[in-house]
Structures are given as structure tokens and as C-alpha cells.
Design a protein around this motif. Structure first.
Motif, PDB file in Angstrom:
ATOM      1  N   ASP A 122       9.311 -15.439 -21.810  1.00  0.00           N
ATOM      2  CA  ASP A 122       8.445 -15.787 -22.947  1.00  0.00           C
ATOM      3  C   ASP A 122       9.201 -16.223 -24.201  1.00  0.00           C
ATOM      4  O   ASP A 122       8.618 -16.297 -25.295  1.00  0.00           O
ATOM      5  CB  ASP A 122       7.515 -14.614 -23.314  1.00  0.00           C
ATOM      6  N   LYS A 123      10.487 -16.482 -24.075  1.00  0.00           N
ATOM      7  CA  LYS A 123      11.243 -16.955 -25.233  1.00  0.00           C
ATOM      8  C   LYS A 123      11.871 -18.298 -24.883  1.00  0.00           C
ATOM      9  O   LYS A 123      12.428 -18.463 -23.807  1.00  0.00           O
ATOM     10  CB  LYS A 123      12.326 -15.947 -25.615  1.00  0.00           C
ATOM     11  N   TRP A 124      11.787 -19.247 -25.818  1.00  0.00           N
ATOM     12  CA  TRP A 124      12.306 -20.580 -25.509  1.00  0.00           C
ATOM     13  C   TRP A 124      13.726 -20.746 -26.038  1.00  0.00           C
ATOM     14  O   TRP A 124      14.151 -20.078 -26.978  1.00  0.00           O
ATOM     15  CB  TRP A 124      11.392 -21.668 -26.049  1.00  0.00           C
ATOM     16  N   SER A 125      14.439 -21.674 -25.396  1.00  0.00           N
ATOM     17  CA  SER A 125      15.823 -21.930 -25.785  1.00  0.00           C
ATOM     18  C   SER A 125      16.185 -23.349 -25.367  1.00  0.00           C
ATOM     19  O   SER A 125      15.396 -24.052 -24.710  1.00  0.00           O
ATOM     20  CB  SER A 125      16.760 -20.933 -25.111  1.00  0.00           C
ATOM     21  N   LEU A 126      17.389 -23.746 -25.749  1.00  0.00           N
ATOM     22  CA  LEU A 126      17.942 -25.031 -25.332  1.00  0.00           C
ATOM     23  C   LEU A 126      19.193 -24.762 -24.503  1.00  0.00           C
ATOM     24  O   LEU A 126      20.028 -23.951 -24.883  1.00  0.00           O
ATOM     25  CB  LEU A 126      18.306 -25.905 -26.537  1.00  0.00           C
ATOM     26  N   ALA A 127      19.303 -25.446 -23.366  1.00  0.00           N
ATOM     27  CA  ALA A 127      20.473 -25.286 -22.512  1.00  0.00           C
ATOM     28  C   ALA A 127      21.322 -26.549 -22.578  1.00  0.00           C
ATOM     29  O   ALA A 127      20.875 -27.633 -22.250  1.00  0.00           O
ATOM     30  CB  ALA A 127      20.054 -24.999 -21.077  1.00  0.00           C
ATOM     31  N   HIS A 128      22.548 -26.371 -23.021  1.00  0.00           N
ATOM     32  CA  HIS A 128      23.544 -27.440 -23.104  1.00  0.00           C
ATOM     33  C   HIS A 128      22.986 -28.712 -23.760  1.00  0.00           C
ATOM     34  O   HIS A 128      22.984 -29.795 -23.173  1.00  0.00           O
ATOM     35  CB  HIS A 128      24.084 -27.775 -21.717  1.00  0.00           C
ATOM     36  N   PRO A 129      22.486 -28.607 -24.990  1.00  0.00           N
ATOM     37  CA  PRO A 129      21.937 -29.791 -25.658  1.00  0.00           C
ATOM     38  C   PRO A 129      23.048 -30.754 -26.098  1.00  0.00           C
ATOM     39  O   PRO A 129      24.215 -30.371 -26.227  1.00  0.00           O
ATOM     40  CB  PRO A 129      21.238 -29.186 -26.884  1.00  0.00           C
ATOM     41  N   SER A 130      22.655 -31.992 -26.334  1.00  0.00           N
ATOM     42  CA  SER A 130      23.552 -32.917 -27.029  1.00  0.00           C
ATOM     43  C   SER A 130      23.670 -32.452 -28.477  1.00  0.00           C
ATOM     44  O   SER A 130      22.760 -31.822 -29.024  1.00  0.00           O
ATOM     45  CB  SER A 130      22.970 -34.333 -26.999  1.00  0.00           C
ATOM     46  N   TYR A 131      24.789 -32.770 -29.106  1.00  0.00           N
ATOM     47  CA  TYR A 131      24.934 -32.329 -30.492  1.00  0.00           C
ATOM     48  C   TYR A 131      25.855 -33.279 -31.250  1.00  0.00           C
ATOM     49  O   TYR A 131      26.642 -34.022 -30.665  1.00  0.00           O
ATOM     50  CB  TYR A 131      25.500 -30.906 -30.560  1.00  0.00           C
TER      51      TYR A 131
END
Length: 768
Positions: A122-131
Motif C-alpha cells: 500500500d505504499k508507492w515508490s520509484l524503482a531505478h528512475p532516470s535522474y
């Protein structure tokens, strides 16, 4: 200073302008400014108080609060666990190659992060985003001076931004002090940051833009001016700014489409056409007297509309759409007989040789001795039906061409061969185009120009794929539309079921048993496959881009990239059935690469009941009418689009017996593809399915982008959501073109039409 009509090479230099031209076809300032941002990066405020949806792409500017290298529990190695702080949000981010990023992603640094939302517990995240790591904002306390220069670093899709920031001609990094940062559709050679830099450079030089829309139209629809809209869409301060700019520019797109359609409609209306009023006691009346059944109210109503059109001296330009099996063919035949009674010829254009041959057989059977002109026993009022296809033998083709040219043939039925330059008609009065979405505008126009003494034949286009209202208004706005919803009496509804092959393997065995049961009762069946499978390109394969895009994780490779799912070819399926569960039945094979005479023989044998089960590709999708066929099994049903599945199942249940369609798929239950198949199985309403198809495919594929090979030229307009905008634009366009069809008094509208729509690609508007 600059205007919308100025060339980009004069403002940006030839090297940059050439790249924009090659990537996007841009040559003028207006072309560039109509290349709108497709999303905006923010300082995090756009997230609001609601959580983003799973799979949503998020681009934010945030500061790194924590960056800890931790060991992974499920496999060897470490990951970089990062906490970002943006506005009032804290976002968890994971990088799986910490040794590459930990020197850039440090506590306290500020950067832009772009990735896909994933949920865990139930918690959102970003996995290996561009930056990309950004310089600090300008400090107003020291007179707006910039922070000390730093090397801009980035990775992934945002690495291009870091590269663009280097050098004297790079992007001005102060743009990242803004609340909203535009993100543009881009290519490998022309990245979003290059477009951003070019747009800012052009806007700095742009004169005030005159507005082509009349003041009254803008006031009526609460639209801002064009100058404000073009500047705001690229440099908004708030989300409300974006909304107001998009509303105006969306209307521009709708108006551009409708102006194209209105001008096309006007071009048709000013031409002359043969006057073909209905004659009493002639061929059409004799045919009606012989009909063994009553026409439905819908058929009679539509026939009256068509008859009235044929009686006018300007060309009919009408679309006849209707449910599968609603009786469009007999309506078209009655129209053709009315034209023949007036002394003219008719051409019926079909997309495949199988369908063309089927039309020739069915129309000949319906007319009987009324189609036997020149033969013994022919009726005095009889005409002749001639078939012309590309694979016919030379002698047959020569005879067909001669019958068309001399006028001996009242009805000439054919494929694309009818459009060839060597085909001429004695006096062509009506063109009927079946499955019109298979043909381009230039093909329709070729037949439209075959009339006698400069006149244009009437045109009736038909489709068994019901078209949502927005599509009809947008891509077929030059046509009057007639709709058949009512099915003839005696047609039984078709029962459809999804067979989840992986979850329930025995259900597949049961499907073959159902075929055996129907054959035992004296009936017949189809088994439809998505491809031929002989190692060559499948020219009648059923690969559907929209369906493929919706494939769930079961068709996804380990690295998250889609792979082509395993499918059963028609050759493989034929061999397995003929030597296995259906070994004692008469099993036939049909696909598009069989020789023409062999295809005709197979269809003839199936129609006469000499084949129990026809294993085939989508060559049977439209027009094939075998009333004794009651079962259809569609293998790898997830490879077909919604409308295609509806078309295919319309081949069964055309007699007095219940029709059954089984959709076999390896797709996992609960996924989006299974949901789509269950929606098809859950309703027999083609109009409801057409709307579902539009929602799933969105605009691009429905408008025929796949056929034209171009990207969609609709940038902001949604055919799903913008019904009212399209209707308002249609009213506006028709009012303008009635007074000024060539737009000579409205040069600004003509320019807007070209830039907002790109009419060089407008051919796809004829394909729905």
C-alpha cells in the motif's frame, strides 16, 4: 522579431532546423509551437493529497534526504535506498546499481527524478528512475545571482538533459526554478531538452500572434486568444494555465479536422452525378417481389434515405454502418438495382479476394435469373454480375474487363484490381465500398473519377464495425451516416465464452467436443488462428497492436520488455486437429496465401456442407455467409482486437440455430487482456463494443495510424472525452465553409488547419 510563418532555419540555424524537420516534419515557427508538451515536471505539488496510480509515469523535482546502501534480502548484492523530499511528500526510491549512482545521489542534492509508480504494501515508490542532478535555485537575497557553476550529471532517459546543459548553447537551467517544467515528445536524436531550448528561443523573438478564430466563437466557448495559448502551453505558471491553454488548442485541433471534412464534403456536393430515381416495374421492383422474407424497419428506412440520395443530381456520399448480420448487403444490392434501372453500372469494391468471390456468389444466388443477362432462360429485366480480381487468369480477366468497358456487366465486383488504370467502365453510376476502413482516400477517389462525361458516381461505403459518434464526426465528417441496429427475424443471439487455457486445460478439450457435437447434429464450425505460420510474413495475420500493448505480465520478459507471445499457427492447428480430436471429421484449411482457385474451392465446399470444420485465418472476418455454421473457436483470442473478435463471431448463428463462440487464451485471469476478452464475451452489442474499443486503443490506432505509418497528428484532442468540443467545431467549420469553402477570406484558419492537424498526413482521416 518573428511570425508563425517564419522558417525555423532563419531563427535556429540550419543544423538544428534540419534535425527538427527530420524528426518531426517541422519547418515553421508554428510547427514548433504546435509541438506541445505531453506532461510537466513539478516541484512535487502536482502529487496533491492523492496517491498516484500504479503504473503512472511521474516526473518530479525533489531533494535527497537519505541515501543508504543496504543489502538485499532476496538475492546477493546491495541497493541504494533513497528518500526524496518534494513539497510535502516523502518518496521512497530504489537504485539497484548503487556503485554507479551513489556518488551523484547524496543527501542534500536537488534533482529531477522520472519513473513509473510501483506499489508495495500500500505504499508507492520509484524503482531505478532516470535522474538529473540540478544546480541550486537562484537566490533572490543576493540579487538573483546563480549558484556557483556545477557539472550537471544525469542518467537514464534524463541523461540528455545533463548533456544539453553543458556548453554555451545548452539549456538555461534556470527553467528548473519554475513550478512546472515542460516535457516534450522526443526522439533519440532530438531530445525533450533540445525542443525546450528551441521553443524558448523562438518565444523570445515571437511577435504578437493574430487570432484566426472570430471573437464570437472564442466568447461562446470561453477560449483564450491564440497568442496567450501558445505562450502559456510552453511556459505555464499553474495547472489552471495549462488547462486554459489546452482548451483553446484542443478546439484548434477539432476545428482543423472539421474544416478538412467540411471542405471535402463541399467538393463532393458541387460535382454532378447521374440522376437515378427509382423506376416502377423495373429490375428493383421485380427483385423485391421475389424476396422470401420481409425487410426490417431499419432496412426500409435506410433504403429510403439511399434511394432519395440516388435521385439527386449531386453525388451521394453515405456511410452505411450496421451490426454484424444486420442485412447491409441486401440494402446495397437494392440500391445497385435502382442505379441499373436508370441505365448505369455499379462497382462493388471488397478488401479481399475471398470476400469479393463471396459477394459474387451471394448476389448471383439472390438474383437468380435476374443476374443471367445474355444466357438462356434469363429474365427480360436481367443484368449481369462480373467478378474481377488480381489473381484471375489472363483470359478471365480480359473478359471481365471487356464486360465492364462495354456495359454488359451491370455489377462489377472486385478487389483493388478495380482501381487499376486499365479498368474502365461504360457508365459507372454507383460505387459500393465494403469494409471502407481497408481502403485509403486516394483509392476511393480513383473510382469516384470513373464516371462518364465528367460526372461523379454515387458512393456508398459500408462497415460492419460500428463507429462511435466522435469517430464518425471526426474521421467521416464528409459522409452522411445511416445506421442499421435491428437484426433480421430468425437470427439467434450468439453465446460467447472465454476459455482460459492455462488455468483450465480441460476446457480446451471441451471446445473440440462441442464442435463434434454440433457436427453430429449436421452443423459446421470455424477454428480461427492469428497467423499462417509457414515461415513467411503473414499477410493475413491477426496481430493487433492495441491488443499487444495490453498484454499482461505473462507476455513480458525478465527484463520487463515485451516479447511476442507463443501462438498457434493455422497450419499447426490444422495438422493437430485433423490428426487428433477431429480426425474423423472433414477438416478444411483456408488462409490468404492459398491460390485463388483453391480458396474459392474451399469456400464453395464449406458453403455446400462438404467440409465440417474450417481451420482458417481472418480471411473469413467479413462477408462470409454460411448459415449452417454454428460454432467458432478463436485460438489465441488475445491477439485480436475487440471489433475484430465481434466481426469474426458474426460468421456463426446466421441461420435458425444458436451460435456459439469460444475465445481461447493463455492470458492469466484477472489481467487487463482477460478483462477485455470477458467484455467481448459479455455483450453482443457492437456499438457498445466499438466504444470499448475506442477507449482501449485511444485515438491513434482507431484513426488508422498503424496503416499510415505515421504518429498520430491529434496532439490534444481526445475522441474518447471531447465529444462536445468536436460537435462545436463541426458546427463552426460547416458555417465557415458554406460561405468560404476555399478559406480565401480566412487565411489564418487555413494556416491553423495545416499547422494544427498537419494535412500532409490527412489521408489517415479516411480510415477509421
Amino acid at each position: 522579431m518573428a511570425t508563425l510563418a517564419d522558417r525555423l532555419d532563419h531563427l535556429l540555424g540550419r543544423k538544428t532546423a534540419d534535425k527538427l524537420s527530420e524528426a518531426f516534419g517541422m519547418t515553421t515557427v508554428e510547427d514548433l509551437l504546435r509541438h506541445y508538451p505531453h506532461r510537466y515536471a513539478t516541484q512535487g505539488a502536482e502529487l496533491g493529497d492523492t496517491q498516484p496510480a500504479e503504473g503512472e509515469h511521474v516526473t518530479i523535482i525533489a531533494r535527497v534526504e537519505k541515501a543508504d546502501e543496504v543489502r538485499m534480502k532476496s538475492r546477493p548484492g546491495t541497493r541504494l535506498a533513497v528518500v526524496l523530499v518534494s513539497d510535502r511528500h516523502k518518496i521512497d526510491v530504489t537504485f539497484f546499481n548503487p556503485h554507479k549512482v551513489k556518488y551523484n545521489i547524496k543527501p542534500g542534492v536537488r534533482g529531477m527524478f522520472s519513473g513509473t509508480v510501483k506499489y508495495f504494501r500500500d505504499k508507492w515508490s520509484l524503482a531505478h528512475p532516470s535522474y538529473v542532478i540540478l544546480p541550486e535555485p537562484r537566490d533572490p537575497e543576493v540579487g538573483g545571482a546563480a549558484a556557483a557553476p556545477v557539472r550537471v550529471r544525469g542518467a537514464g532517459a534524463l541523461a540528455g538533459l545533463a548533456r544539453s546543459a553543458q556548453g554555451s548553447d545548452g539549456i538555461d537551467m534556470s527553467i528548473f526554478d519554475r513550478a512546472l517544467i515542460p516535457m516534450y515528445p522526443a526522439t533519440r536524436d532530438v531530445e525533450s531538452w533540445t525542443v525546450m531550448r528551441c521553443v524558448r528561443q523562438v518565444l523570445d523573438q515571437l511577435d504578437s500572434v493574430d487570432d484566426p478564430l472570430p471573437d464570437g466563437v472564442r466568447i461562446e466557448h470561453s477560449l483564450i486568444g491564440l497568442d496567450e495559448a501558445l505562450r502559456t502551453i510552453h511556459m505555464p505558471d499553474t495547472k489552471d494555465d495549462v488547462t486554459r491553454a489546452r482548451e483553446r488548442l484542443r478546439f484548434d485541433e477539432a476545428a482543423a479536422v472539421q474544416l478538412v471534412m467540411a471542405r471535402r464534403r463541399h467538393d463532393v456536393e458541387v460535382r454532378s452525378a447521374p440522376n437515378c430515381p427509382r423506376r416502377a416495374d423495373a429490375l428493383a421492383d421485380e427483385f423485391d417481389r421475389r424476396l422470401p422474407f420481409e425487410l426490417t424497419e431499419g432496412q426500409l428506412s435506410v433504403a429510403a434515405e439511399i434511394s432519395a440520395d440516388l435521385s439527386q443530381q449531386h453525388p451521394m456520399n453515405r456511410l452505411l454502418q450496421g451490426e454484424v448480420g444486420s442485412g447491409k448487403t441486401i440494402v446495397a444490392l437494392r440500391a445497385m438495382l435502382q442505379v441499373i434501372d436508370a441505365g448505369h453500372q455499379c462497382a462493388l469494391l471488397a478488401p479481399t479476394e475471398v470476400l469479393a468471390a463471396q459477394h459474387a456468389r451471394s448476389l448471383t444466388a439472390m438474383l437468380g435469373d435476374l443476374a443471367a443477362a445474355g444466357e438462356l432462360g434469363a429474365h427480360d429485366l436481367a443484368t449481369r454480375i462480373t467478378l474481377l480480381t488480381g489473381s484471375m487468369k489472363t483470359a478471365q480477366k480480359r473478359q471481365a474487363l471487356n464486360e465492364a468497358m462495354t456495359g454488359d456487366a451491370g455489377i462489377v465486383i472486385g478487389t483493388h484490381a478495380l482501381i487499376e488504370d486499365n479498368v474502365s467502365f461504360f457508365d459507372l453510376g454507383l460505387v459500393v465500398i465494403d469494409e471502407q476502413h481497408r481502403f485509403g482516400v486516394e483509392q476511393r477517389d480513383k473510382l469516384r473519377s470513373r464516371g462518364r462525361d465528367g460526372s461523379a458516381p454515387h458512393v456508398l461505403v459500408m462497415t460492419a464495425t460500428p463507429i462511435p459518434r466522435t469517430i464518425a464526426m471526426t474521421v467521416l465528417g464528409d459522409l452522411e451516416v445511416s445506421t442499421l441496429r435491428q437484426l433480421p427475424k430468425g437470427r439467434s443471439p450468439i453465446v460467447s465464452r472465454v476459455v482460459a487455457a492455462k488455468a483450465h486445460p480441460t476446457w480446451v478439450d471441451r471446445a473440440w467436443e462441442r464442435i463434434r457435437e454440433e457436427v453430429a447434429e449436421g452443423r459446421q464450425a470455424y477454428v480461427v488462428c492469428s497467423r499462417i505460420g509457414d515461415g513467411e510474413a503473414d499477410d493475413d495475420a491477426a496481430f493487433d497492436p492495441a491488443a499487444f500493448e495490453l498484454l499482461d505480465e505473462s507476455a513480458t520478459g525478465k527484463k520487463g520488455k515485451q516479447k511476442t507471445p507463443d501462438t498457434k499457427s493455422v497450419l499447426q492447428q490444422f495438422d493437430e486437429l485433423a490428426s487428433g480430436p477431429l480426425a474423423d471429421l472433414r477438416v478444411g484449411l483456408l488462409h490468404g496465401r492459398l491460390p485463388s482457385d483453391e480458396k474459392d474451392a474451399v469456400m464453395r465446399d464449406f458453403g455446400e456442407g462438404d467440409i465440417d470444420v474450417l481451420v482458417c485465418t481472418t480471411v473469413v472476418e467479413v462477408g462470409v455467409d454460411v448459415p449452417n455454421a454454428t460454432v467458432m473457436v478463436i485460438v489465441d483470442a488475445d491477439r485480436f482486437g475487440v471489433s475484430q473478435l465481434h466481426q469474426l463471431r458474426g460468421r456463426v448463428g446466421r441461420g435458425g440455430h444458436q451460435g456459439l463462440c469460444l475465445l481461447i487464451t493463455d492470458t492469466r485471469p484477472g489481467g487487463p487482456t482477460m478483462t477485455r476478452l470477458e467484455a467481448v464475451a459479455g455483450t453482443a452489442d457492437g456499438f457498445e463494443l466499438a466504444q470499448l474499443d475506442l477507449q482501449l486503443r485511444r485515438e491513434g490506432d482507431v484513426l488508422g495510424v498503424a496503416q499510415s505509418g505515421t504518429v498520430s497528428t491529434l496532439r490534444l484532442l481526445s475522441l474518447v472525452d471531447d465529444v462536445e468540443v468536436i460537435a462545436a467545431a463541426q458546427r463552426f467549420a460547416r458555417e465557415i465553409t458554406e460561405k468560404d469553402p476555399e478559406l480565401k477570406q480566412h487565411p489564418g484558419l487555413a494556416s491553423m488547419m495545416d499547422a494544427a492537424l498537419d494535412t500532409r498526413k490527412a489521408e489517415y482521416l479516411e480510415k477509421s
